[in-house]
Design a protein around this motif. Structure first.
Motif, PDB file in Angstrom:
ATOM      1  N   ARG A  85      -2.813  -1.869   5.084  1.00  0.00           N
ATOM      2  CA  ARG A  85      -3.690  -1.802   6.246  1.00  0.00           C
ATOM      3  C   ARG A  85      -5.142  -1.826   5.776  1.00  0.00           C
ATOM      4  NH1 ARG A  85      -3.920  -0.140  11.513  1.00  0.00           N
ATOM      5  NH2 ARG A  85      -5.816   0.965  12.096  1.00  0.00           N
ATOM      6  N   LEU A  86      -5.926  -2.642   6.469  1.00  0.00           N
ATOM      7  CA  LEU A  86      -7.338  -2.756   6.099  1.00  0.00           C
ATOM      8  C   LEU A  86      -8.155  -1.704   6.842  1.00  0.00           C
ATOM      9  CD1 LEU A  86      -7.799  -6.630   6.174  1.00  0.00           C
ATOM     10  CD2 LEU A  86      -7.556  -5.166   4.173  1.00  0.00           C
ATOM     11  N   PHE A  87      -9.099  -1.166   6.132  1.00  0.00           N
ATOM     12  CA  PHE A  87     -10.017  -0.236   6.772  1.00  0.00           C
ATOM     13  C   PHE A  87     -11.417  -0.833   6.724  1.00  0.00           C
ATOM     14  CE2 PHE A  87      -6.474   2.367   5.602  1.00  0.00           C
ATOM     15  CZ  PHE A  87      -6.303   3.165   6.712  1.00  0.00           C
ATOM     16  N   PHE A  88     -12.092  -0.795   7.822  1.00  0.00           N
ATOM     17  CA  PHE A  88     -13.404  -1.422   7.899  1.00  0.00           C
ATOM     18  C   PHE A  88     -14.476  -0.348   7.982  1.00  0.00           C
ATOM     19  CE2 PHE A  88     -10.320  -4.360   9.573  1.00  0.00           C
ATOM     20  CZ  PHE A  88     -10.629  -5.525   8.903  1.00  0.00           C
ATOM     21  N   LEU A  89     -15.575  -0.686   7.316  1.00  0.00           N
ATOM     22  CA  LEU A  89     -16.668   0.277   7.320  1.00  0.00           C
ATOM     23  C   LEU A  89     -17.317   0.369   8.686  1.00  0.00           C
ATOM     24  CD1 LEU A  89     -18.363  -0.433   3.877  1.00  0.00           C
ATOM     25  CD2 LEU A  89     -16.926   1.504   4.516  1.00  0.00           C
ATOM     26  N   THR A  90     -17.333  -0.743   9.404  1.00  0.00           N
ATOM     27  CA  THR A  90     -17.963  -0.735  10.726  1.00  0.00           C
ATOM     28  C   THR A  90     -17.046  -1.444  11.721  1.00  0.00           C
ATOM     29  OG1 THR A  90     -19.068  -2.843  10.387  1.00  0.00           O
ATOM     30  CG2 THR A  90     -20.256  -0.864   9.684  1.00  0.00           C
ATOM     31  N   PRO A  91     -17.182  -1.122  12.986  1.00  0.00           N
ATOM     32  CA  PRO A  91     -16.403  -1.837  13.999  1.00  0.00           C
ATOM     33  C   PRO A  91     -16.727  -3.330  13.995  1.00  0.00           C
ATOM     34  CG  PRO A  91     -17.365   0.160  14.915  1.00  0.00           C
ATOM     35  CD  PRO A  91     -17.952  -0.010  13.558  1.00  0.00           C
ATOM     36  N   ASP A  92     -17.973  -3.681  13.717  1.00  0.00           N
ATOM     37  CA  ASP A  92     -18.346  -5.103  13.676  1.00  0.00           C
ATOM     38  C   ASP A  92     -17.518  -5.856  12.650  1.00  0.00           C
ATOM     39  OD1 ASP A  92     -20.166  -4.640  15.610  1.00  0.00           O
ATOM     40  OD2 ASP A  92     -21.954  -5.129  14.427  1.00  0.00           O
ATOM     41  N   ALA A  93     -17.345  -5.248  11.485  1.00  0.00           N
ATOM     42  CA  ALA A  93     -16.581  -5.910  10.424  1.00  0.00           C
ATOM     43  C   ALA A  93     -15.145  -6.145  10.868  1.00  0.00           C
ATOM     44  CB  ALA A  93     -16.620  -5.055   9.158  1.00  0.00           C
ATOM     45  N   GLU A  94     -14.597  -5.174  11.558  1.00  0.00           N
ATOM     46  CA  GLU A  94     -13.219  -5.329  12.029  1.00  0.00           C
ATOM     47  C   GLU A  94     -13.131  -6.435  13.084  1.00  0.00           C
ATOM     48  OE1 GLU A  94     -11.545  -1.795  13.649  1.00  0.00           O
ATOM     49  OE2 GLU A  94      -9.518  -2.633  13.731  1.00  0.00           O
ATOM     50  N   ILE A  95     -14.108  -6.456  13.978  1.00  0.00           N
ATOM     51  CA  ILE A  95     -14.101  -7.483  15.026  1.00  0.00           C
ATOM     52  C   ILE A  95     -14.212  -8.868  14.403  1.00  0.00           C
ATOM     53  CG2 ILE A  95     -15.478  -8.441  16.915  1.00  0.00           C
ATOM     54  CD1 ILE A  95     -16.127  -5.508  17.706  1.00  0.00           C
ATOM     55  N   LEU A  96     -15.118  -9.008  13.462  1.00  0.00           N
ATOM     56  CA  LEU A  96     -15.302 -10.324  12.826  1.00  0.00           C
ATOM     57  C   LEU A  96     -14.050 -10.747  12.067  1.00  0.00           C
ATOM     58  CD1 LEU A  96     -18.982  -9.993  11.571  1.00  0.00           C
ATOM     59  CD2 LEU A  96     -18.116 -11.504  13.372  1.00  0.00           C
ATOM     60  N   ASP A  97     -13.414  -9.796  11.436  1.00  0.00           N
ATOM     61  CA  ASP A  97     -12.196 -10.128  10.708  1.00  0.00           C
ATOM     62  C   ASP A  97     -11.102 -10.597  11.668  1.00  0.00           C
ATOM     63  OD1 ASP A  97     -10.805  -9.888   7.970  1.00  0.00           O
ATOM     64  OD2 ASP A  97      -9.415  -8.890   9.343  1.00  0.00           O
ATOM     65  N   LEU A  98     -11.004  -9.900  12.798  1.00  0.00           N
ATOM     66  CA  LEU A  98     -10.000 -10.302  13.791  1.00  0.00           C
ATOM     67  C   LEU A  98     -10.293 -11.710  14.322  1.00  0.00           C
ATOM     68  CD1 LEU A  98      -9.647  -6.950  15.790  1.00  0.00           C
ATOM     69  CD2 LEU A  98      -7.849  -8.055  14.445  1.00  0.00           C
ATOM     70  N   ILE A  99     -11.562 -11.979  14.614  1.00  0.00           N
ATOM     71  CA  ILE A  99     -11.917 -13.291  15.165  1.00  0.00           C
ATOM     72  C   ILE A  99     -11.666 -14.384  14.127  1.00  0.00           C
ATOM     73  CG2 ILE A  99     -13.817 -14.714  16.013  1.00  0.00           C
ATOM     74  CD1 ILE A  99     -14.980 -12.212  17.326  1.00  0.00           C
ATOM     75  N   ARG A 100     -12.032 -14.115  12.910  1.00  0.00           N
ATOM     76  CA  ARG A 100     -11.809 -15.124  11.857  1.00  0.00           C
ATOM     77  C   ARG A 100     -10.334 -15.456  11.706  1.00  0.00           C
ATOM     78  NH1 ARG A 100     -15.548 -11.886   8.765  1.00  0.00           N
ATOM     79  NH2 ARG A 100     -17.625 -12.804   8.904  1.00  0.00           N
ATOM     80  N   SER A 101      -9.504 -14.449  11.916  1.00  0.00           N
ATOM     81  CA  SER A 101      -8.070 -14.692  11.777  1.00  0.00           C
ATOM     82  C   SER A 101      -7.457 -15.227  13.068  1.00  0.00           C
ATOM     83  CB  SER A 101      -7.363 -13.398  11.354  1.00  0.00           C
ATOM     84  OG  SER A 101      -7.497 -12.424  12.373  1.00  0.00           O
ATOM     85  N   GLY A 102      -8.289 -15.434  14.083  1.00  0.00           N
ATOM     86  CA  GLY A 102      -7.798 -15.997  15.342  1.00  0.00           C
ATOM     87  C   GLY A 102      -7.165 -14.968  16.260  1.00  0.00           C
TER      88      GLY A 102
END
Lengths: 190, 336
Positions: free
Chosen positions: A4-21
């Motif tokens: 499981r990935l842990f993100f330092l910021t909510p933005d990072a998590e959102i961007l990761d989700l969007i990049r993965s579609g």
């Protein structure tokens, strides 16, 4: 089991989700900015419905840029969303020939000038093309979407649609465009 | 393609696609714009390509927006969000109850417990009732229910129920079987000028009779509206070295406030409104049909063990237990 990935910021998590579609990223982005946009729009002669509509448009623009690899993250996502909503709302006010508040007159940097295709995307003609695309069938529909909307390279398209290589994908794209143009010509759209 | 040997940028499909998607550099865009200004077929080609790209992008956006809206609707209806809402509501209720409990048990006991505009009245007997209290109105419930006629001396001013918080009520001993009293606890000086005492008829025999004439039906019910004044001669109550003048009045039971009727319980109980006067005197208004006003002429009042009061008329002997602070509580005074 994937770690499981842990993100330092909510933005990072959102961007990761969007990049993965993963469209859950859009929901998170929407929820995080909902109140801010509602306050802004309703304070600038808009309605809550306007705010909802603008925010949806803004998060989709961000989605497109991230997916196309053209998004430059030099600020918080909320800053981009806010600037985009301001630009969209200003354009909409001008389109309705309504007075634009003085503090809205300046265009924000976060949102660049639209491309020729984007400038036309809201037209009736574009809607007719979209309806024709819906009738085109697979894999042409997905291929054209990947190329024109997500702006993927031929290599990426070939990999995703399991074509032999980029040249095959390029050839297939040409065939799909011609097929769409035939529909448009038959329906006297172009 | 353009019908001439000249090579145009629009002959390169990728260049056109980059143009419609806005991926040309400023320099490339300037050169292309210069070309299409003098090439009609180039403009038509760009127009078709732009429209196609716009339609595809529109298709993608519409689909994504539709899915986003569906997800948002689901999100808003999701059990998690509902639970969050329910949890929030529950938290609000818990906080509100907590504040209420704090005010009820721990807040300043000199202030009446109020929930909105309703006032919870707890008598010493443990009975709980509600009394309306209007804003800045200092009259107690009984005053409103039993306001004396304008022409009458305003001896009857307030009720016996004391606004007591449950914690305080719980500390009290079991309800006194003989009398019921509760000194007013309102900090408002006007709120506790008088109290209700529930007296008990302890003797109704010939021994109690002092030769006064038997009561006639007429005398029992005459002039029911106004309290019957006691004789000019006040009865003196001695409490050690202290003397208090006691003025006795009688009113028929029909004049007793409805709320007080339920307090009586049996015919041996006598509701009496006791009012202190500024000079330490007492005014007792006895609500009974068994004692005529004229009987009070010959009535006597005496103390018993310092904390009880015995009113002896021609026909009855009525025992009251006095609250210990009846004469000392600063809030107990007569309002005229």
């Amino acid at each position: 089991m994937a770690a499981r990935l842990f993100f330092l910021t909510p933005d990072a998590e959102i961007l990761d989700l969007i990049r993965s579609g993963d469209e859950e990223g859009l929901v998170m982005l929407y929820s995080a900015n909902e109140r801010m946009v509602r306050v802004f729009v309703t304070n600038n002669s808009g309605t809550p419905d306007d705010a909802e509509d603008l925010l949806q448009e803004a998060v989709i623009i961000l989605w497109e840029r991230v997916r196309a690899g053209t998004f430059e993250r030099n600020a918080k996502l909320s800053t981009f969303i806010y600037a985009t909503v301001r630009n969209l709302w200003r354009a909409r006010l001008r389109g309705m020939k309504r007075e634009v508040p003085a503090d809205l007159a300046e265009r924000d940097d976060a949102s660049d000038e639209p491309s020729p295709a984007d400038a036309l995307a809201g037209s009736e003609m574009a809607a007719a093309v979209a309806a024709a695309l819906d009738r085109l069938g697979e894999p042409c529909r997905t291929l054209l979407l990947l190329y024109y909307w997500e702006e993927r390279s031929m290599e990426e398209i070939a990999a995703q649609l399991k074509f032999a290589n980029a040249d095959t994908a390029k050839s297939k794209k040409y065939q799909c465009k011609k097929a769409l143009e035939r529909i448009l010509t038959d329906e006297r759209i172009i | 393609m353009n019908g001439s040997s000249k090579k145009y940028w629009t002959d390169d499909p990728e260049m056109v696609e980059r143009y419609v998607l806005g991926r040309l550099s400023e320099e490339e865009k300037r050169r292309l714009d210069a070309e299409i200004a003098e090439c009609e077929p180039c403009r038509e080609m760009l127009r078709r390509e732009t429209l196609l790209a716009a339609g595809v992008r529109r298709f993608g956006r519409d689909g994504l927006r539709s899915r986003l809206r569906r997800r948002l609707v689901r999100e808003r209806r999701s059990p998690v969000r509902m639970y969050q809402s329910v949890g929030l509501a529950a938290a609000v209720v818990i906080i509100a109850v907590g504040v209420g409990v704090y005010q009820m048990f721990f807040a300043d006991l000199t202030r009446p417990t109020q929930f909105g505009k309703k006032e919870i009245v707890i008598t010493q007997g443990g009975e709980i009732g509600e009394a309306r209290e209007e804003k800045r109105e200092v009259r107690t419930p009984e005053e409103k229910m039993d306001a004396p006629p304008p022409e009458a001396k305003p001896a009857v001013r307030s009720g016996a129920e004391r606004n007591v918080r449950p914690a305080e009520a719980a500390k009290r001993t079991a309800p006194e079987p003989i009398q019921e009293f509760a000194p007013a606890a309102k900090s408002d000086a006007a709120a506790a000028r008088s109290i209700w005492l529930l007296g008990t008829v302890v003797m109704e025999t010939g021994a109690a009779r002092t030769g006064a004439a038997a009561l006639s039906a007429e005398s029992r019910t005459a002039d029911a509206a106004a309290p019957q004044a006691s004789p000019d001669r006040p009865v003196t109550l001695r409490r050690g070295d202290v003397r208090n003048d006691v003025a006795l009045r009688q009113r028929p039971l029909s004049a007793l406030p409805t709320a007080r009727r339920s307090q009586m319980g049996s015919a041996r109980r006598v509701e009496t409104l006791v009012e202190t006067t500024g000079d330490g005197g007492l005014q007792l208004t006895i609500y009974t049909d068994d004692v005529a006003a004229s009987e009070l002429d010959a009535a006597s009042v005496e103390t018993l063990d310092g904390d009880s009061l015995v009113v002896t008329t021609a026909t009855q002997r009525i025992l009251y237990r006095l609250p210990p602070d009846l004469f000392t509580a600063p809030s107990v005074r007569t309002k005229r």
